[in-house]
Design a protein around this motif. Sequence first.
Motif, short mmCIF file in Angstrom:
data_model
loop_
_atom_site.label_atom_id
_atom_site.label_comp_id
_atom_site.label_asym_id
_atom_site.label_seq_id
_atom_site.Cartn_x
_atom_site.Cartn_y
_atom_site.Cartn_z
N ALA A 1 0.34 -1.42 -0.07
CA ALA A 1 0.18 -0.09 -0.04
C ALA A 1 0.90 1.43 -0.28
O ALA A 1 0.82 2.05 -0.59
N ALA A 2 2.21 1.12 0.81
CA ALA A 2 3.18 2.97 0.82
C ALA A 2 3.02 2.44 -0.12
O ALA A 2 3.54 4.08 -0.70
N PHE A 3 3.49 1.20 -1.22
CA PHE A 3 4.67 1.92 -2.50
C PHE A 3 3.48 2.37 -3.58
O PHE A 3 3.94 3.61 -4.51
N GLY A 4 2.68 1.78 -3.82
CA GLY A 4 1.01 2.84 -4.44
C GLY A 4 0.88 3.49 -3.90
O GLY A 4 0.98 4.74 -5.22
N ALA A 5 0.65 3.77 -3.12
CA ALA A 5 1.10 5.57 -1.90
C ALA A 5 1.42 6.99 -3.02
O ALA A 5 2.39 7.57 -3.08
N THR A 6 3.21 6.08 -2.64
CA THR A 6 4.57 6.55 -2.90
C THR A 6 4.38 7.21 -4.64
O THR A 6 4.65 8.53 -4.78
N ILE A 7 3.35 6.21 -5.62
CA ILE A 7 3.95 6.74 -7.03
C ILE A 7 3.35 7.50 -7.19
O ILE A 7 2.98 8.40 -7.96
N ALA A 8 1.80 7.31 -6.61
CA ALA A 8 0.68 8.30 -6.74
C ALA A 8 1.15 10.47 -6.25
O ALA A 8 1.23 11.01 -6.24
N ILE A 9 2.64 9.61 -4.79
CA ILE A 9 2.59 11.36 -4.54
C ILE A 9 4.35 11.75 -5.24
O ILE A 9 3.93 12.56 -5.80
N PHE A 10 4.83 10.91 -6.12
CA PHE A 10 5.53 11.32 -6.80
C PHE A 10 5.20 11.61 -7.80
O PHE A 10 5.40 12.48 -9.24
N LEU A 11 4.26 11.19 -9.17
CA LEU A 11 3.81 11.23 -9.71
C LEU A 11 2.81 13.27 -9.41
O LEU A 11 2.55 13.62 -10.60
N ASN A 12 2.12 13.27 -8.42
CA ASN A 12 2.19 14.24 -8.35
C ASN A 12 2.98 15.50 -8.30
O ASN A 12 2.44 16.39 -8.53
N LEU A 13 4.35 15.43 -7.50
CA LEU A 13 5.40 16.03 -7.52
C LEU A 13 5.75 16.55 -8.81
O LEU A 13 6.00 17.94 -9.44
N PHE A 14 5.34 15.92 -9.79
CA PHE A 14 6.65 15.68 -11.05
C PHE A 14 5.73 15.37 -12.38
O PHE A 14 5.97 15.94 -13.56
N PRO B 1 -5.59 11.12 -6.26
CA PRO B 1 -5.83 10.29 -5.35
C PRO B 1 -4.71 9.56 -4.70
O PRO B 1 -4.77 8.93 -5.32
N ILE B 2 -4.60 9.16 -3.22
CA ILE B 2 -3.45 8.60 -2.35
C ILE B 2 -3.90 7.24 -2.55
O ILE B 2 -3.81 5.89 -3.05
N MET B 3 -5.60 7.64 -1.94
CA MET B 3 -5.89 6.09 -1.68
C MET B 3 -6.73 4.84 -2.62
O MET B 3 -5.90 3.76 -2.60
N PRO B 4 -6.53 5.03 -3.69
CA PRO B 4 -7.19 3.78 -5.14
C PRO B 4 -5.81 3.28 -5.23
O PRO B 4 -5.48 2.30 -5.47
N PHE B 5 -4.80 4.27 -4.78
CA PHE B 5 -3.00 3.34 -5.60
C PHE B 5 -3.01 3.09 -4.56
O PHE B 5 -2.18 1.44 -4.56
N ILE C 1 10.19 1.83 -3.24
CA ILE C 1 10.54 2.78 -3.05
C ILE C 1 11.70 3.92 -2.52
O ILE C 1 11.24 5.25 -2.74
N SER C 2 12.50 3.35 -2.43
CA SER C 2 13.51 4.55 -1.84
C SER C 2 14.31 5.08 -3.21
O SER C 2 15.42 5.35 -3.75
N PHE C 3 13.88 4.06 -4.79
CA PHE C 3 14.25 4.50 -5.92
C PHE C 3 13.38 5.22 -6.23
O PHE C 3 14.10 6.55 -6.67
N LEU C 4 12.18 5.90 -5.66
CA LEU C 4 11.13 6.83 -6.21
C LEU C 4 12.00 8.22 -5.32
O LEU C 4 11.74 9.74 -5.03
N LYS C 5 12.62 7.61 -4.28
CA LYS C 5 13.11 8.93 -3.09
C LYS C 5 13.83 10.05 -3.63
O LYS C 5 14.55 10.39 -3.57
N THR C 6 14.99 8.69 -4.20
CA THR C 6 16.17 9.34 -5.25
C THR C 6 16.34 10.04 -6.43
O THR C 6 16.43 11.05 -6.37
N SER D 1 -2.98 5.47 3.36
CA SER D 1 -3.25 6.34 2.59
C SER D 1 -3.71 6.78 3.60
O SER D 1 -3.18 8.20 3.05
N ILE D 2 -4.37 7.48 5.00
CA ILE D 2 -3.65 8.97 5.15
C ILE D 2 -2.69 8.57 6.43
O ILE D 2 -2.52 9.73 6.58
#
Length: 359
Positions: free
Chosen positions: A124-137, A144-148, A190-195, A278-279
């Motif tokens: 779930a955290a990986f899916g949410a991280t993808i959503a956050i990453f896409l939102n940033l760039f 929305p983070i929850m569906p991811f 997740i670490s790769f997306l953080k980088t 997700s929250i």
Amino acid sequence: MEKYENFDDNIYSHIEREKKFNYLLILIFSVSLLLIIGISSTLGLMDISISEAYKIIIGKLLGIKSLVSGINETKVLVVWDVRLPRILAGAIVGSGLAVSGAVFQSILGNQLADPYTIGVSTGAAFGATIAIFLNLFFVSHLLPIMPFAFVFALLTLYIVTNISKSGGSISSSDVILSGIIISSILSAGISFLKTLAGEQVGAIVFWIMGSLSARSWTHIIISLPMVIVLITIIMLNVDELDIMALGKTEANNLGLDYEKKLKKYMIISSLLTATCVSISGVIGFVGLVVPHLVRMSISSRNRNVVLMSALLGGNILVIADNIARLSSSIEIPVGVFTTLLGGPFFMYIYIKRKRGITK
């Protein structure tokens, strides 16, 4: 004959006493959660009395303006819009993760099972991280983070269960080992997306560490109905968990389709976990520690374990969040705090279980 009647009477009276004791504990946990919510609303830099906090909460919830009218507007804003959503988010997440852990432990027959060790939380955290990453760039409108979180939690569950199948059936120990393997891979992702996030990494890091900071009423409105519905479904069918805890052979002999029910409860628990993640981000070991404490000290019946875990989980996470945010000038993410406490507890259960197997 009289001896057998007395024996039956003793059993009946023992069951009745146990029921009354469990009802009393449920009442105590419920009242303590309400008290902790009120007391937590007073904790922080602004000095707010407990009477003011309860007047604000009750007045706003019930629309009684007279209760709030004599209180400073800043205090009303701080309690209602800043502190209370965060506190309620803690109660919701604590309850959801604890119930999810209770279900995983019951259906897999393993004390070490919980959303964190099985890998669902990391998925779930990986899916949410993808959503956050896409939102940033990459997207102009916030995704929305929850569906991811939902999609990747279920995808992780699918992968873990397929890897752990042995001879066509699911092995509980293999589920945990598979969960740890998949969690490691997803953690690397997740670490790769953080980088890749570069200077924007803070938005991902703080969320992944598990935090209830800056929660709003939007988070509560989205998550609370989901958690209530999923826990209600579990409670309405909770007797099935007791049958499944007997093992696959016994469950099938009693007319329960073990494999079908196993998939059902794993999906429900995964959705419950995804809602919480997700929250709040990843908050580990609540789902492991709380159900185990209930089973170890109160009751092993799932009807009691699920309900008490929900209430106790809410109590514990709200208290943990208070300690995390008030113990230092720099706020400690509550996920770090729960992992520091839950990690040693995990080792204790593992060592105890291993000794029990080798005896």
